[in-house]
Design an enzyme around this catalytic site. Structure first.
Site: not given
Length: 401
Positions: A99, A356, A386, A388
């Site tokens: 991300c 997103h 954050c 993955g």
């Protein structure tokens, strides 16, 4: 890195002269559902150079973040830049930091400029979740049985929704707190859209859409289409848990599956001055950290302080924090744990409302951040998320006037 001084200018600074994005649209349902990712990307790559009148042959490198595309989008990237009118002499690469891919692409270009590898480059992100989200490698690939005996290795396959439930349970984030954040995200985004606050950062996309019979119709997509002004606590409270029967994460408190692209044009300050280009912001620094995968959503809790430490800044120095809302659970916890003023966090809404598209978001947030800093005459902002597989990232930027 030496202590950062707000407002200080140096010829070797890494500056941003343009940051633009396509609309973020709903996967499988929205305005870009039938648009190829390479075309979406070509639109923003062309737009960032055209917006300031830069000859595309002066761009030395383009780095593109993508998560779901085969080869991290390298093929799409080369296709896009050539179609957008960049010459073959411009190099291109794709990367995947989950991300944070779009943000990492910008940081990689910034570091190349800072160490004199290049003077002008573009960091970008692209994702067609419509095309690639439901075609995941994990569904088809057989992993090493020996490696899968390692508990930490096993965690690499934890679904993100389960991670969200883990964060909510471990850090006592209530269902109501998650619903409240989701409502706030939609309300802020809806207000910003109604006031036209996204127009400066969005490039309209002339494309096509297919009807149920496969017939093409020409359309121009001009705005995000996942924002819902009518979302309420009452409507969200009726949603069932989306990932585990005892979980608290719902479809309404998760970021949307979306399509879109974004690009950021960076260069050395001395080069921008020589070319007479406008400077809208300055790249300060970045920090990327690792943490346990099962609670990876709290990555900003560690990445933000690390980035601030590099620049010798405090959390109170930040005027706006673009915190990616992968899930409301982790966003709520990060806000509380970092002691953030909610009025400074995602003032135009976040990914729960805007969407997103994984590899795009970091670059999109920069465009959203800089336009809001300018509108409100503020100085310092951060983009954080954050990511993955147990990652967190934060980059700091300063607006220039």
């Amino acid at each position: 890195m030496e202590s950062y001084v707000v407002g200080r200018k140096h010829p070797d600074d890494v500056v941003i002269v343009s940051a633009l994005r396509t609309p973020m649209t709903k996967g499988r349902k929205g305005g870009l559902k039938d648009t190829e990712p390479e075309y979406m990307l070509s639109v923003v790559l062309k737009a960032v150079v055209d917006s300031v009148g830069l000859d595309p042959s002066l761009v030395e490198d383009i780095v593109i973040g993508s998560v779901l595309s085969p080869g991290s989008g390298a093929t799409e990237g080369r296709m896009a830049m050539l179609y957008a009118g960049f010459p073959e002499s411009v190099s291109v690469c794709g990367l995947n930091r989950q991300c944070a891919s779009g943000l990492q692409a910008v940081a990689q270009i910034a570091q190349a400029i800072r160490n004199d590898t290049i003077e002008i480059g573009i960091g970008a992100g692209v994702e067609s979740m419509t095309r690639n989200y439901f075609n995941t490698r994990a569904d088809k690939y057989k992993y090493s049985e020996d490696m899968m005996k390692n508990p930490q290795v096993q965690e690499c396959l934890i679904p993100m929704g389960i991670m969200s439930d883990n964060v909510a349970q471990e850090f006592l984030v209530s269902r109501r707190e998650q619903d409240e954040l989701a409502v706030l995200s939609h309300k802020r985004a809806a207000k910003a859209q109604k006031l036209g606050l996204f127009k400066e950062e969005i490039v309209p996309v002339e494309t096509y859409i297919l009807d149920k019979d496969g017939k093409k119709s020409k359309v121009t997509v001009i705005q995000d289409d996942g924002i819902r002004e009518d979302v309420s606590l009452e409507s969200l409270s009726k949603l069932k848990p989306a990932f585990g029967k005892d979980g608290t994460t719902t479809a309404g408190t998760s970021s949307q599956i979306s399509d879109g692209a974004a690009a950021v044009l960076l260069m050395k300050r001395s080069r921008a001055a020589a070319l007479g280009l406008p400077i809208i912001g300055k790249y300060v620094c970045s920090a990327a950290i690792g943490l346990p995968i099962r609670i990876l959503g709290i990555g900003p809790v560690y990445a933000v302080p690390e980035a601030l430490k590099k620049a010798n800044l405090s959390i109170d120095d930040l005027d706006i924090i673009e915190l990616n809302e992968a899930f409301a659970s982790q966003a709520v916890y990060c806000i509380k744990k970092l002691g953030l003023d909610i009025n400074k966090v995602n003032p135009k809404g976040g990914a729960i409302a805007i969407g997103h598209p994984l590899g795009t978001t970091g670059a999109r947030q920069i465009a959203t951040l800089l336009t809001e800093l300018h509108r409100t005459k503020k100085r310092l902002g951060a983009v954080t998320m954050c990511a993955g597989l147990g990652n967190g990232m934060c980059s700091i930027f300063e607006a220039e006037y």
